[in-house]
Design a protein around this motif. Structure first.
Motif, PDB file in Angstrom:
ATOM      1  N   ARG A 124       0.850  -1.190   0.000  1.00  0.00           N
ATOM      2  CA  ARG A 124       0.000   0.000   0.000  1.00  0.00           C
ATOM      3  C   ARG A 124       0.887   1.242   0.000  1.00  0.00           C
ATOM      4  O   ARG A 124       2.001   1.219   0.516  1.00  0.00           O
ATOM      5  CB  ARG A 124      -0.931   0.003   1.222  1.00  0.00           C
ATOM      6  CG  ARG A 124      -0.206  -0.121   2.543  1.00  0.00           C
ATOM      7  CD  ARG A 124      -1.143  -0.535   3.673  1.00  0.00           C
ATOM      8  NE  ARG A 124      -0.464  -0.610   4.962  1.00  0.00           N
ATOM      9  CZ  ARG A 124       0.234  -1.666   5.373  1.00  0.00           C
ATOM     10  NH1 ARG A 124       0.367  -2.719   4.579  1.00  0.00           N
ATOM     11  NH2 ARG A 124       0.808  -1.657   6.564  1.00  0.00           N
ATOM     12  N   GLY A 173      -3.366   3.105  -9.141  1.00  0.00           N
ATOM     13  CA  GLY A 173      -3.968   4.005  -8.165  1.00  0.00           C
ATOM     14  C   GLY A 173      -4.546   5.244  -8.821  1.00  0.00           C
ATOM     15  O   GLY A 173      -4.789   5.262 -10.034  1.00  0.00           O
ATOM     16  N   LYS A 174      -4.739   6.271  -8.009  1.00  0.00           N
ATOM     17  CA  LYS A 174      -5.301   7.525  -8.493  1.00  0.00           C
ATOM     18  C   LYS A 174      -4.410   8.693  -8.096  1.00  0.00           C
ATOM     19  O   LYS A 174      -3.895   8.739  -6.981  1.00  0.00           O
ATOM     20  CB  LYS A 174      -6.714   7.722  -7.928  1.00  0.00           C
ATOM     21  CG  LYS A 174      -7.725   6.709  -8.448  1.00  0.00           C
ATOM     22  CD  LYS A 174      -9.123   6.982  -7.908  1.00  0.00           C
ATOM     23  CE  LYS A 174     -10.134   5.983  -8.468  1.00  0.00           C
ATOM     24  NZ  LYS A 174     -11.498   6.241  -7.970  1.00  0.00           N
ATOM     25  N   GLN A 211       0.608   5.774  -0.053  1.00  0.00           N
ATOM     26  CA  GLN A 211      -0.077   7.062  -0.133  1.00  0.00           C
ATOM     27  C   GLN A 211       0.993   8.148  -0.044  1.00  0.00           C
ATOM     28  O   GLN A 211       1.738   8.217   0.926  1.00  0.00           O
ATOM     29  CB  GLN A 211      -1.095   7.224   0.994  1.00  0.00           C
ATOM     30  CG  GLN A 211      -1.841   8.557   0.950  1.00  0.00           C
ATOM     31  CD  GLN A 211      -2.892   8.658   2.042  1.00  0.00           C
ATOM     32  OE1 GLN A 211      -3.776   7.809   2.143  1.00  0.00           O
ATOM     33  NE2 GLN A 211      -2.799   9.680   2.865  1.00  0.00           N
ATOM     34  N   GLU A 237      -2.660   7.783  -4.361  1.00  0.00           N
ATOM     35  CA  GLU A 237      -3.112   6.738  -3.451  1.00  0.00           C
ATOM     36  C   GLU A 237      -3.270   5.444  -4.231  1.00  0.00           C
ATOM     37  O   GLU A 237      -3.976   5.397  -5.237  1.00  0.00           O
ATOM     38  CB  GLU A 237      -4.418   7.114  -2.768  1.00  0.00           C
ATOM     39  CG  GLU A 237      -4.840   6.140  -1.681  1.00  0.00           C
ATOM     40  CD  GLU A 237      -5.902   6.711  -0.769  1.00  0.00           C
ATOM     41  OE1 GLU A 237      -6.175   6.090   0.274  1.00  0.00           O
ATOM     42  OE2 GLU A 237      -6.469   7.781  -1.089  1.00  0.00           O
ATOM     43  N   SER A 238      -2.607   4.403  -3.760  1.00  0.00           N
ATOM     44  CA  SER A 238      -2.633   3.128  -4.481  1.00  0.00           C
ATOM     45  C   SER A 238      -3.924   2.366  -4.227  1.00  0.00           C
ATOM     46  O   SER A 238      -4.566   2.509  -3.189  1.00  0.00           O
ATOM     47  CB  SER A 238      -1.440   2.264  -4.049  1.00  0.00           C
ATOM     48  OG  SER A 238      -1.589   1.870  -2.689  1.00  0.00           O
ATOM     49  N   SER A 239      -4.264   1.528  -5.207  1.00  0.00           N
ATOM     50  CA  SER A 239      -5.409   0.620  -5.058  1.00  0.00           C
ATOM     51  C   SER A 239      -4.996  -0.822  -5.281  1.00  0.00           C
ATOM     52  O   SER A 239      -5.783  -1.746  -5.038  1.00  0.00           O
ATOM     53  CB  SER A 239      -6.520   0.994  -6.048  1.00  0.00           C
ATOM     54  OG  SER A 239      -6.040   0.972  -7.379  1.00  0.00           O
TER      55      SER A 239
END
Length: 230
Positions: free
Chosen positions: A112, A165-166, A114, A150-152
């Motif tokens: 993860r 991510g976005k 951010q 931010e990763s997904s």
């Protein structure tokens, strides 16, 4: 500048923990070996004991190699960018950011990340450019003080990795795919990557600048990460 960091004393303690873990793993491997030999000698079922031995060694080995990295070393980490003005590459950087990262090379699917960048820390190469990119037509720093990734999800791609991510810049959010490599050395994971963004997609820069500054901007990063505490 605020980073997601513990004190140097805590970082030192964690490195000691990693060393202790390595010692524990060595002892565990030796114990598993002798225990398996003892059991095999007392057993009449040779094949089941071999299977048991293989499973035991695999479990110990997996426990020994699972390390999650995320303790950032700021002096060895950076976020930079490359734009083009009249076809000439211009390098810049961001001096302040908060990065929350947890990454295990053996289990990228659980990773993860951010990253939040303070836009006022931008250095576009010279004072005039720095003043211009802060204006409303560009990053409008007074209203949009940060940019954020931010990763997904994470995936392994052969010898490299990919984070999905976005990215949010100037209040506009776009999906991005971020390829990166990982180098492990001395209990440190070095993550390096590069991905392009379009200025127009985020409303960065007026149309008057399209013939001067290229639409594509490359974002580059290098994160030097130590093991996370347990």
């Amino acid at each position: 500048m605020q980073f997601w960091l513990k004190s140097r004393k805590e970082a030192s303690r964690r490195n000691d923990d990693v060393t202790d873990d390595a010692g524990w793993c060595g002892v565990s491997m030796v114990f598993a070996w002798f225990y398996a030999e003892l059991v095999i000698k007392r057993s009449t079922g040779e094949m089941p004991m071999k299977i048991f031995f293989a499973v035991a060694m695999t479990m110990v080995s997996a426990a020994c190699h699972a390390v999650e990295f995320g303790q950032i070393h700021p002096e060895k980490s950076n976020i930079t960018f490359i734009s083009r003005q009249m076809g000439v590459p211009i390098e810049g950087k961001f001096g302040k950011y908060n990065a929350h990262i947890a990454f295990d090379p053996d289990h990228p699917e659980a990773a993860r990340a951010q990253v939040e960048i303070e836009m006022a820390s931008i250095d576009a190469g010279n004072p005039d450019s720095n003043d211009e990119v802060r204006t409303k037509g560009w990053f409008d720093i007074e209203q949009f003080r940060t940019a954020k990734f931010e990763s997904s999800g994470f995936k392994a791609r052969g010898g490299s990795y990919e984070a999905e991510g976005k990215m949010t810049i100037k209040g506009v959010t776009q999906p991005v795919m971020v390829p990166f490599t990982v180098k492990l050395e001395n209990n440190v994971a070095i993550l390096e990557g590069l991905f392009p963004i379009s200025r127009k997609q985020y409303g960065i820069g007026t149309t008057d600048w399209l013939e001067v500054v290229g639409d594509e901007v490359k974002l580059l990063f290098r994160f030097n990460l130590g093991p996370l505490g347990k």
